[in-house]
Design a protein around this motif. Structure first.
Motif, PDB file in Angstrom:
ATOM      1  N   GLY A  76       0.820  -1.200   0.000  1.00  0.00           N
ATOM      2  CA  GLY A  76       0.000   0.000   0.000  1.00  0.00           C
ATOM      3  C   GLY A  76       0.850   1.245   0.000  1.00  0.00           C
ATOM      4  O   GLY A  76       2.089   1.192  -0.012  1.00  0.00           O
ATOM      5  N   LEU A  77       0.193   2.385   0.026  1.00  0.00           N
ATOM      6  CA  LEU A  77       0.886   3.660   0.109  1.00  0.00           C
ATOM      7  C   LEU A  77       1.428   3.878   1.517  1.00  0.00           C
ATOM      8  O   LEU A  77       0.849   3.379   2.494  1.00  0.00           O
ATOM      9  N   THR A  81      -1.774   6.430   8.773  1.00  0.00           N
ATOM     10  CA  THR A  81      -2.858   7.207   9.379  1.00  0.00           C
ATOM     11  C   THR A  81      -4.127   7.124   8.530  1.00  0.00           C
ATOM     12  O   THR A  81      -5.242   7.015   9.054  1.00  0.00           O
ATOM     13  N   GLY A  82      -3.966   7.168   7.221  1.00  0.00           N
ATOM     14  CA  GLY A  82      -5.112   7.059   6.320  1.00  0.00           C
ATOM     15  C   GLY A  82      -5.380   5.647   5.859  1.00  0.00           C
ATOM     16  O   GLY A  82      -6.218   5.420   4.989  1.00  0.00           O
ATOM     17  N   PHE A  83      -4.646   4.675   6.426  1.00  0.00           N
ATOM     18  CA  PHE A  83      -4.803   3.255   6.100  1.00  0.00           C
ATOM     19  C   PHE A  83      -4.636   3.005   4.607  1.00  0.00           C
ATOM     20  O   PHE A  83      -5.246   2.106   4.034  1.00  0.00           O
ATOM     21  N   GLY A  84      -3.821   3.819   3.966  1.00  0.00           N
ATOM     22  CA  GLY A  84      -3.550   3.625   2.548  1.00  0.00           C
ATOM     23  C   GLY A  84      -4.718   3.902   1.635  1.00  0.00           C
ATOM     24  O   GLY A  84      -4.692   3.521   0.463  1.00  0.00           O
ATOM     25  N   ARG A  85      -5.732   4.589   2.150  1.00  0.00           N
ATOM     26  CA  ARG A  85      -6.924   4.850   1.347  1.00  0.00           C
ATOM     27  C   ARG A  85      -7.020   6.298   0.877  1.00  0.00           C
ATOM     28  O   ARG A  85      -8.066   6.742   0.409  1.00  0.00           O
ATOM     29  N   ARG A  86      -5.907   7.035   1.006  1.00  0.00           N
ATOM     30  CA  ARG A  86      -5.834   8.407   0.489  1.00  0.00           C
ATOM     31  C   ARG A  86      -4.791   8.436  -0.617  1.00  0.00           C
ATOM     32  O   ARG A  86      -3.680   7.932  -0.452  1.00  0.00           O
ATOM     33  N   GLY A 124      -5.965  -0.544  -1.509  1.00  0.00           N
ATOM     34  CA  GLY A 124      -6.631   0.744  -1.378  1.00  0.00           C
ATOM     35  C   GLY A 124      -6.419   1.734  -2.505  1.00  0.00           C
ATOM     36  O   GLY A 124      -6.655   1.456  -3.681  1.00  0.00           O
ATOM     37  N   ALA A 125      -5.953   2.943  -2.120  1.00  0.00           N
ATOM     38  CA  ALA A 125      -5.781   4.004  -3.098  1.00  0.00           C
ATOM     39  C   ALA A 125      -4.751   3.654  -4.160  1.00  0.00           C
ATOM     40  O   ALA A 125      -4.881   4.059  -5.323  1.00  0.00           O
ATOM     41  N   LEU A 126      -3.723   2.896  -3.790  1.00  0.00           N
ATOM     42  CA  LEU A 126      -2.720   2.495  -4.772  1.00  0.00           C
ATOM     43  C   LEU A 126      -3.353   1.626  -5.858  1.00  0.00           C
ATOM     44  O   LEU A 126      -3.036   1.768  -7.050  1.00  0.00           O
ATOM     45  N   GLN A 189     -14.271   2.748   0.043  1.00  0.00           N
ATOM     46  CA  GLN A 189     -14.749   3.389   1.267  1.00  0.00           C
ATOM     47  C   GLN A 189     -13.587   3.648   2.212  1.00  0.00           C
ATOM     48  O   GLN A 189     -12.691   2.831   2.347  1.00  0.00           O
ATOM     49  N   ARG A 190     -13.623   4.796   2.858  1.00  0.00           N
ATOM     50  CA  ARG A 190     -12.601   5.078   3.864  1.00  0.00           C
ATOM     51  C   ARG A 190     -12.829   4.234   5.121  1.00  0.00           C
ATOM     52  O   ARG A 190     -11.884   3.820   5.782  1.00  0.00           O
ATOM     53  N   ARG A 191     -14.083   3.980   5.446  1.00  0.00           N
ATOM     54  CA  ARG A 191     -14.415   3.146   6.598  1.00  0.00           C
ATOM     55  C   ARG A 191     -15.308   1.995   6.142  1.00  0.00           C
ATOM     56  O   ARG A 191     -16.279   2.216   5.422  1.00  0.00           O
ATOM     57  N   PRO A 192     -14.998   0.764   6.541  1.00  0.00           N
ATOM     58  CA  PRO A 192     -15.794  -0.379   6.095  1.00  0.00           C
ATOM     59  C   PRO A 192     -17.185  -0.391   6.717  1.00  0.00           C
ATOM     60  O   PRO A 192     -17.377   0.055   7.855  1.00  0.00           O
TER      61      PRO A 192
END
Length: 251
Positions: A76-77, A81-86, A124-126, A189-192
């Motif tokens: 992931g990225l 903090t953003g769990f790789g979702r940004r 995630g975002a990657l 989704q940022r939160r599941p």
């Protein structure tokens, strides 16, 4: 990003159930890894940047070995903090280094537990960035080719087209706990949130026989897939995975 028609081979060959596991740091772990390992065929193991410190990676790979589950890298990225979702701005060289560093770390733990790297699947975002950017995807596919493993991704995107061009085995996925946009794009989704297990099973049952999956606006999408992903961090992920497993077992 249009989705291709489902091909016959997707419905006739064995469909593997995969899940993103090992997503924690130290005492802070997310997901239901121990229970999911009993249900899945393939684990996508976090490699340290969005989640998955060395101890977590070691435990997760060991758990996979105990349960006879194949292990792929889930880089992931560098954004815990953003769990790789940004999303982040990366050059192709940076994307290659980010992925290569993480895959290399995971392979050390695979060797310890007598396993080999099974595939590469970004997190995630990657995942989304690579789907829409051919230059970034060339860098990612290059890492998969370096290790001689398939790339798991989204059909009809740069994931597929670049892998085909670079002669990297591509494994398209179907998602049952994320929605699709009208162009076939995944809505991350940022939160599941909980997924209805019956609805997940119905999506798989229909997709396997070539029926469309519906986007959030009702548009019919025909999705090619050879693997199905169930995320581990949703509150009822085990129930969702169990429902999908029942469909695959009884197809």
């Amino acid at each position: 990003m249009g989705m291709p028609e489902t091909v016959t081979s997707s419905t006739q060959s064995r469909v593997l159930l995969n899940s993103d596991l090992g997503e924690g740091f130290g005492l802070h772990e997310f997901g239901n890894d121990a229970e999911l390992m009993k249900l899945i065929d393939v684990a996508n193991v976090a490699c340290g940047f969005h989640a998955g410190d060395p101890d977590v990676m070691n435990r997760t790979v060991g758990l996979a070995a105990e349960n006879g589950v194949a292990v792929g890298a889930h880089p992931g990225l560098p954004d815990p903090t953003g769990f790789g979702r940004r999303r982040m701005a990366l050059t192709p060289d940076e994307a290659e280094s980010v992925i290569l560093y993480q895959v290399g770390a995971l392979t050390a733990f695979l060797a310890k537990h007598g396993l080999e790297l099974h595939h590469l699947k970004p997190h995630g975002a990657l995942y989304g960035m690579l789907a829409g950017d051919e230059e970034l995807m060339v860098a990612a596919a290059g890492v998969a080719r370096q290790f001689g493993v398939p790339f798991y991704g989204l059909a009809g995107t740069a994931h597929e087209s670049v892998c085909r061009a670079m002669d990297v085995d591509f494994v398209p996925e179907l998602y049952v706990d994320l929605n699709y946009g009208p162009q076939g794009q995944l809505l991350i989704q940022r939160r599941p949130e909980p997924t209805d297990p019956a609805a997940a099973a119905d999506r798989v049952r229909r997709a396997i026989v070539g029926e469309p999956v519906h986007a959030v606006d009702g548009s019919p999408l025909s999705i090619e897939f050879r693997s199905i992903c169930v995320h581990s961090d949703a509150p009822n992920s085990v129930a969702v995975a169990s429902a999908v497993r029942d469909v695959l077992t009884n197809r």
